[in-house]
Scaffold this active site. Structure first.
Site, PDB file in Angstrom:
ATOM      1  N   HIS A  92      84.903 166.829  25.749  1.00 26.38           N
ATOM      2  CA  HIS A  92      84.440 165.932  26.807  1.00 26.38           C
ATOM      3  C   HIS A  92      83.405 166.675  27.631  1.00 26.38           C
ATOM      4  CE1 HIS A  92      84.521 163.087  30.121  1.00 26.38           C
ATOM      5  NE2 HIS A  92      85.129 162.251  29.304  1.00 26.38           N
ATOM      6  N   ASP A  95      90.498 159.124  23.890  1.00 25.29           N
ATOM      7  CA  ASP A  95      90.424 158.404  22.625  1.00 25.29           C
ATOM      8  C   ASP A  95      91.377 158.939  21.576  1.00 25.29           C
ATOM      9  OD1 ASP A  95      88.606 156.456  23.240  1.00 25.29           O
ATOM     10  OD2 ASP A  95      86.897 157.772  22.960  1.00 25.29           O
TER      11      ASP A  95
HETATM   12  N1  ACO Z   1      84.865 168.835  17.471  1.00 21.00           N
HETATM   13  C1  ACO Z   1      84.339 170.023  17.143  1.00 21.00           C
HETATM   14  N2  ACO Z   1      83.484 170.700  17.935  1.00 21.00           N
HETATM   15  C2  ACO Z   1      83.169 170.142  19.106  1.00 21.00           C
HETATM   16  C3  ACO Z   1      83.702 168.906  19.524  1.00 21.00           C
HETATM   17  C4  ACO Z   1      84.574 168.254  18.651  1.00 21.00           C
HETATM   18  N3  ACO Z   1      85.114 167.064  18.967  1.00 21.00           N
HETATM   19  N4  ACO Z   1      83.206 168.586  20.738  1.00 21.00           N
HETATM   20  C5  ACO Z   1      82.385 169.584  21.080  1.00 21.00           C
HETATM   21  N5  ACO Z   1      82.362 170.529  20.098  1.00 21.00           N
HETATM   22  C6  ACO Z   1      81.596 171.793  20.096  1.00 21.00           C
HETATM   23  C7  ACO Z   1      80.147 171.522  19.702  1.00 21.00           C
HETATM   24  O1  ACO Z   1      79.993 171.610  18.306  1.00 21.00           O
HETATM   25  C8  ACO Z   1      79.452 172.617  20.456  1.00 21.00           C
HETATM   26  O2  ACO Z   1      79.688 173.836  19.763  1.00 21.00           O
HETATM   27  P1  ACO Z   1      78.583 175.017  19.760  1.00 21.00           P
HETATM   28  O3  ACO Z   1      78.443 175.421  21.195  1.00 21.00           O
HETATM   29  O4  ACO Z   1      79.184 176.048  18.883  1.00 21.00           O
HETATM   30  O5  ACO Z   1      77.337 174.388  19.206  1.00 21.00           O
HETATM   31  C9  ACO Z   1      80.223 172.715  21.773  1.00 21.00           C
HETATM   32  O6  ACO Z   1      81.543 172.245  21.439  1.00 21.00           O
HETATM   33  C10 ACO Z   1      79.652 171.863  22.870  1.00 21.00           C
HETATM   34  O7  ACO Z   1      79.592 170.511  22.407  1.00 21.00           O
HETATM   35  P2  ACO Z   1      78.522 169.430  22.842  1.00 21.00           P
HETATM   36  O8  ACO Z   1      78.396 168.421  21.761  1.00 21.00           O
HETATM   37  O9  ACO Z   1      77.287 170.133  23.310  1.00 21.00           O
HETATM   38  O10 ACO Z   1      79.241 168.802  24.088  1.00 21.00           O
HETATM   39  P3  ACO Z   1      78.758 167.507  24.840  1.00 21.00           P
HETATM   40  O11 ACO Z   1      79.249 167.640  26.218  1.00 21.00           O
HETATM   41  O12 ACO Z   1      77.309 167.258  24.628  1.00 21.00           O
HETATM   42  O13 ACO Z   1      79.519 166.341  24.066  1.00 21.00           O
HETATM   43  C11 ACO Z   1      81.218 164.887  23.352  1.00 21.00           C
HETATM   44  C12 ACO Z   1      80.696 165.751  24.497  1.00 21.00           C
HETATM   45  C13 ACO Z   1      80.104 163.931  22.868  1.00 21.00           C
HETATM   46  C14 ACO Z   1      82.383 164.034  23.870  1.00 21.00           C
HETATM   47  C15 ACO Z   1      81.670 165.802  22.195  1.00 21.00           C
HETATM   48  O14 ACO Z   1      82.720 166.639  22.636  1.00 21.00           O
HETATM   49  C16 ACO Z   1      82.100 165.020  20.972  1.00 21.00           C
HETATM   50  O15 ACO Z   1      81.252 164.681  20.129  1.00 21.00           O
HETATM   51  N6  ACO Z   1      83.413 164.695  20.832  1.00 21.00           N
HETATM   52  C17 ACO Z   1      83.891 163.890  19.735  1.00 21.00           C
HETATM   53  C18 ACO Z   1      83.646 162.399  20.011  1.00 21.00           C
HETATM   54  C19 ACO Z   1      84.611 161.840  21.031  1.00 21.00           C
HETATM   55  O16 ACO Z   1      85.817 162.065  20.954  1.00 21.00           O
HETATM   56  N7  ACO Z   1      84.058 161.089  21.991  1.00 21.00           N
HETATM   57  C20 ACO Z   1      84.847 160.439  23.043  1.00 21.00           C
HETATM   58  C21 ACO Z   1      84.590 161.084  24.374  1.00 21.00           C
HETATM   59  S1  ACO Z   1      85.606 160.372  25.606  1.00 21.00           S
HETATM   60  C22 ACO Z   1      84.841 158.882  25.910  1.00 21.00           C
HETATM   61  O17 ACO Z   1      83.646 158.701  25.783  1.00 21.00           O
HETATM   62  C23 ACO Z   1      85.708 157.797  26.355  1.00 21.00           C
END
Ligand code: ACO
Length: 387
Positions: free
Chosen positions: A266, A322
């Site tokens: 998140h 979620d």
């Molecule tokens: N699985 C694996 N790795 C992850 C995940 C995940 N679910 N979420 C973040 N990471 C990792 C990224 O790969 C990144 O790694 P790195 O630094 O080695 O490159 C690091 O964590 C930072 O991630 P970002 O994508 O930059 O984080 P951001 O804040 O932009 O994204 C998001 C947040 C979109 C929610 C992301 O965590 C994600 O894609 N999660 C999965 C989708 C999801 O569950 N969405 C629902 C969110 S809650 C809602 O909207 C109601």
């Protein structure tokens, strides 16, 4: 300020007093009330009023609002006809977006939203708010029948929103525990500060577009898998994993290939999402009512959460809302592709509270950009171009 921050991370887009998240401590509050208290003691109707009015309602205000909502459960026949013309295999989120947008054609009047004094007709704002909150659940439930070739089940104006929603899906009054689960899901998803779909709400609202344009834009924004669509992916992921004993091998492979674990991570929470904790507890109540049986999907989810937290926790990545909401909706018998529409139904309360707030002190959104394209250059006529 000229620095570009991808995803506007950390950039305040508005000033709001609707909800607050402390991502380090895992605290979510609506108008200052912790989400745990609301989930346990409130109802979706009361929480909606709290979001809209800023205070917990009096008994009289709640009764009047509840009655107004109930008188508005029924959707116009023309909208139903429109829905029958849509492809049954289409995305229910696109149906919802189209349905909300089409509703707007029956209720013109947004010219009362003027820039100088953003709303000159409070009744318009309040009436449209009630219509949208009351009709979105009906649209979602009606679609379930229409897309399967059946007539929709008419709403029951004697039932609360959560019970009526399940009634319109299944044609019978829900078991009280299942109705409580639905109501709690509606409360937990009702609002969450300036996320992507709420930001879309603010931008559209700031142009003084109609509330139907505002909410249909927000529905479209919510539909993406990085936002509201993640709960559908969680269930597909858990099905792919199968049994709890497969979790470790599946997770290693997924992380080695730098794949996303749905329902984890998140932008704001750096600990487990408080909403996920509440949903997990609700989920644990179900087996007691069903002869002590944990759903196989839930067992796999518990094992995945444990393993993924071990691998990703050091990066501040934990289960989000979620992760468990999809499994709960499955237990309620809701088809997977209706999970995100249900999310939109509850979030309509928060979106509309933000619509009100934006109108109360409006200025059109017009951010800037960092241009990284070509400098000014001469137009080359077609015949002179060589490559
Ligand atoms: N699985 C694996 N790795 C992850 C995940 C995940 N679910 N979420 C973040 N990471 C990792 C990224 O790969 C990144 O790694 P790195 O630094 O080695 O490159 C690091 O964590 C930072 O991630 P970002 O994508 O930059 O984080 P951001 O804040 O932009 O994204 C998001 C947040 C979109 C929610 C992301 O965590 C994600 O894609 N999660 C999965 C989708 C999801 O569950 N969405 C629902 C969110 S809650 C809602 O909207 C109601």
């Amino acid at each position: 300020m000229s620095e570009y921050l991808p995803g506007l991370e950390g950039v305040p887009a508005t000033q709001s007093n609707i909800s607050d998240v402390d991502g380090e401590r895992g605290i979510l509050s609506y108008r200052g009330y912790p989400i745990e208290d609301l989930a346990e003691r409130s109802t979706f109707e009361e929480t909606t009023l709290l979001l809209l009015d800023g205070e917990l309602p009096t008994a009289q205000r709640l009764e009047e609002f509840t009655q107004e909502l109930r008188q508005n459960y029924r959707v116009k026949y023309n909208i139903r006809t429109l829905m029958t013309a849509l492809p049954s295999t289409g995305s229910p989120m696109e149906m919802l977006q189209a349905g909300v947008s089409a509703l707007g054609m029956f209720y013109p009047g947004n010219e009362c939203l003027t820039d100088s004094d953003s709303c000159t007709d409070r009744d318009y704002v309040d009436n449209m708010t009630v219509k949208i909150i009351a009709r979105m659940p009906a649209l979602v439930a009606m679609w379930e029948h229409i897309r399967n070739g059946y007539d929709p089940i008419p709403p029951r104006p004697d039932l609360p929103i959560a019970d009526n929603l399940l009634y319109m899906f299944y044609g019978e009054e829900p078991d009280p525990l299942l109705a409580k689960i639905m109501d709690t899901c509606l409360i937990l998803h009702a609002e969450h500060t300036t996320n992507a779909s709420t930001f879309a709400t603010l931008v559209t609202a700031s142009t003084l577009a109609s509330p139907y344009a505002v909410i249909s834009g927000a529905v479209g924004t919510l539909s993406g898998p990085l936002h509201g669509g993640a709960n559908e992916r969680v269930v597909e992921m858990l099905r792919e994993i199968g049994r709890p004993e497969n979790v470790k091998t599946w997770l290693d492979k997924q992380l080695d290939r730098k794949q996303i674990i749905w329902g984890f991570g998140h932008r704001v929470y750096k600990v487990k999402d408080p909403r996920a904790k509440i949903l997990q507890k609700l989920m644990e109540r179900l087996p007691a009512e069903r002869g002590g049986q944990l759903s196989p999907l839930f067992e796999t989810a518990i094992a995945l959460e444990e393993a993924a937290t071990e691998r990703l926790g050091h990066k501040g990545i934990y289960a989000n809302v979620d992760f468990y909401s999809g499994i709960l909706y499955m237990e309620l018998g809701i088809p997977i592709d209706q999970f995100t529409p249900l999310f939109a139904v509850s979030r309509s309360a928060g979106w509309l509270a933000h619509w009100h707030e934006q109108l109360s002190d409006n200025r059109i959104f017009r951010p800037t950009q960092v241009y990284v394209g070509e400098p000014l250059r001469r137009y080359v006529p077609l015949r002179e171009r060589t490559s």
